[in-house]
Design an enzyme around this catalytic site. Sequence first.
Site, short mmCIF file in Angstrom:
data_model
loop_
_atom_site.label_atom_id
_atom_site.label_comp_id
_atom_site.label_asym_id
_atom_site.label_seq_id
_atom_site.Cartn_x
_atom_site.Cartn_y
_atom_site.Cartn_z
N THR A 296 40.61 46.60 45.34
CA THR A 296 40.80 45.23 45.00
C THR A 296 40.64 44.34 46.44
OG1 THR A 296 43.08 44.68 45.30
CG2 THR A 296 42.43 45.84 43.33
N ASP A 297 40.14 43.12 46.05
CA ASP A 297 40.44 42.06 47.11
C ASP A 297 41.80 41.65 47.24
OD1 ASP A 297 39.56 40.57 49.25
OD2 ASP A 297 37.85 39.78 48.28
N TRP A 298 42.03 40.91 47.98
CA TRP A 298 43.33 40.43 48.36
C TRP A 298 44.24 39.65 47.19
CZ3 TRP A 298 45.88 40.49 53.01
CH2 TRP A 298 46.99 39.91 53.39
N MET A 299 45.17 40.35 46.78
CA MET A 299 46.14 39.88 45.70
C MET A 299 45.47 39.54 44.27
SD MET A 299 48.74 36.65 46.02
CE MET A 299 48.96 36.79 47.76
N ASP A 300 44.24 40.20 44.22
CA ASP A 300 43.44 40.02 43.00
C ASP A 300 43.88 40.65 41.66
OD1 ASP A 300 41.69 38.12 43.90
OD2 ASP A 300 39.99 39.29 44.69
#
Length: 769
Positions: A296-300
């Site tokens: 995932t990307d940051w906190m997604d």
Amino acid sequence: MKKGISILVLTVVTTFLFAGKHDERVEQLLQSMTLEEKVGQMAQVTIDILMDQQSWKLNDSMMRKGIVDYKIGSVLNTWNNSPQNINNWHEAVKTLQSYTQHTRLKIPLVVGVDAIHGANYTDKATLFPQQIAQAASFNRALVRRAAEITAYETRAGSLPWTFSPVLDLGTDVRWPRLWETFGEDPYLASALGVEMVKGYQGNDSSSIGPKNIMACAKHFLGYSVPVTGKDRTPAFIPDNVLREYHLPSFQAAVEAGVGSIMVNSGLINGIPVHASHYHLTELLKEELGFQGVIVTDWMDIENLFRRDRFATSSKDAVRLAINAGIDMAMIPYNYDFCDHLIELVNEGGVAIERVDDAVRRILRMKMELNLFDRPYENPADYPEFGSKAFERDAYLTATEAITLLKNDTTILPLKAGSKLLITGPNANSMRALNGGWSYSWLGDKTEQYARQYNTIVEALQQAASTNDGSVSYIPGVSYVESGKYWEEKEVNIAAAVKQARKSDYVLVCIGENSYTEKPGDTHDLSLSPLQLKLARALLATGKPVILILNQGRPRILHELADKAAAVVMTYLPGNFGADALADILFGKVNPSGKLPFTYPRYPHTLVNYFHKYSEEQTRAEGVYTYESDYAPLYEFGHGLSYTNFTYSNLALKSAGNPSTNPSTPLRINEDDVLEVSVQLTNNGERAGKEAVLLYLSDLYASLAPDMKRLKGFEKVELQAGETTTVTFRLTKKELSFVTVDSKTIAEPGEFEIRIGDQKARFELVPLIH
């Protein structure tokens, strides 16, 4: 409606191409793991939560909680948003890996960073031009070499994984991450993306050596075209458009063996991509046969609940994301993900087979990186780190990236003995030269770490002194470094105007300060009011004005460009960009860059070069006129040289047939390979490099065709008076398009090839069995 010739979807080849070498060892380890150990491997946290926030030292209790108790599989990022030297990186990774020895299975961590234009989170590493500038070089070898050096210097700090390359298309110049892309063209992004993946990973993706790192292609899929142009906002993309333009670069990376892929942080057609089973599993894993790790990307995952309101709770967000196909969660600040996923498996909300698939991919990744045997490296084994040879490569990349957009009356190169005024907010800034992801996330700490390199002013002062010239510097406008990237202040424009009247040339260095991602959103592409005020005042003096554009996306400035004597685009050229610029301005280097995007003239005319025919209409209907004006300031592929290149003798042949007269179309079928050759001559008085671009036009099709598409390019160097023949080969793949029902076909009909001012047509005919 014409009958289409269907193309077979070839996914089986890639499905098992890179998956077999470590399978037995992976399966043995997987079978011995508990659910908690499996879930831990799927968790990635930022290094900050393993450190004391006051001393910025790794903290024993925090590491025990994350690594020993939760058994996390990955750590990312630098700490305190600052670069570290290779010894600090080595000690940090060594310490982190030592805590895995307190776990039952002793599975090593994989540590990742955003090393996107060099090892940009490592102090004293070699920083290259950003991706958009590398694309402007149209030079495959330079892009691969930049990735090789980035891999070497990143691994020197025991960091085996980079979140790069960006393979999103830079088709919307409003988007704040345009400069992280290879530009607007799918073919260019695909070709250079492959070079970057291979440069990072080496030639064997199943066994990545100690001088290489794992690549991560991002952001799958359609991330770069939100409706508003603002980061992480919704996009609406028909599936055939997604496949035609946005998928090819990722498909090429998968076929090249890319080890990991990061997901689009936004929404497509109302569905967050992090929760899209269609995009992540059906398309990426099954159709493309991707065997690597989807991260995932940051906190997604949390964003599915907090931001997008797509999930009903944080736990529901985990269910949706993992079932969609996510393998590793960039959490990054807590361990709730682990608790939620364990509960979901026990409750039946997520099948254990889905968890096993994810962990299998993660374990294979760690084996491909040889982390079980070498969890960290010795900095002493990397003697070329930050070497002069590496710096020379960064400089050469910048020289081939910088693009001469305008040169009225051949005012450039500058004459020896000239008096120069250098002004503008970008004239004396290393931060602006490098852009975001440089020493810190937004690039706002660059001045602390890049003092040993030359700003534009410093480089021109040195160059002028060797050419019997002189340089005056008056900023006129400066950025407010403690504020937002767009904040500026006036610094005595009147003094700059006064000095301009005493000068032979005025170099106005304008553009943008550094930014990235969401903080880089803009409401207006126009050049800032203060920069416009400065440039207008200097143009009013009547002195020759040379615009030096230092920016990550094209700012609207047609009023200035039309009046300037010359315009030079530097993009974000890195720590050696000013040196390269000075050598180009004084003629030591012949410019050879070409625009990898369409530079708009007006803020409401944001049209790519591969637009439909209806974008250019001049048709009268009785008393009515229907016109559509395609009016870029500079077109994709535009770039001038100090020499003159001419094209001639464009010829087509196939299956051993002799070259044909361009006025007599050649007929081929889908099994033929079309060979296209053209002669290139340097008719000037000095050596130079030319990017030869081949465009293909499908003249009529059952889906309205683009006016032209790039289908080949080659960078060529010629001495004065020299001629060479450049040859391209086109297959069914280059002649195809994606239909409205998402099938890829090569459709019979007439096509046109364009290279420079040369044109030739051929006809694709049905294959007769």
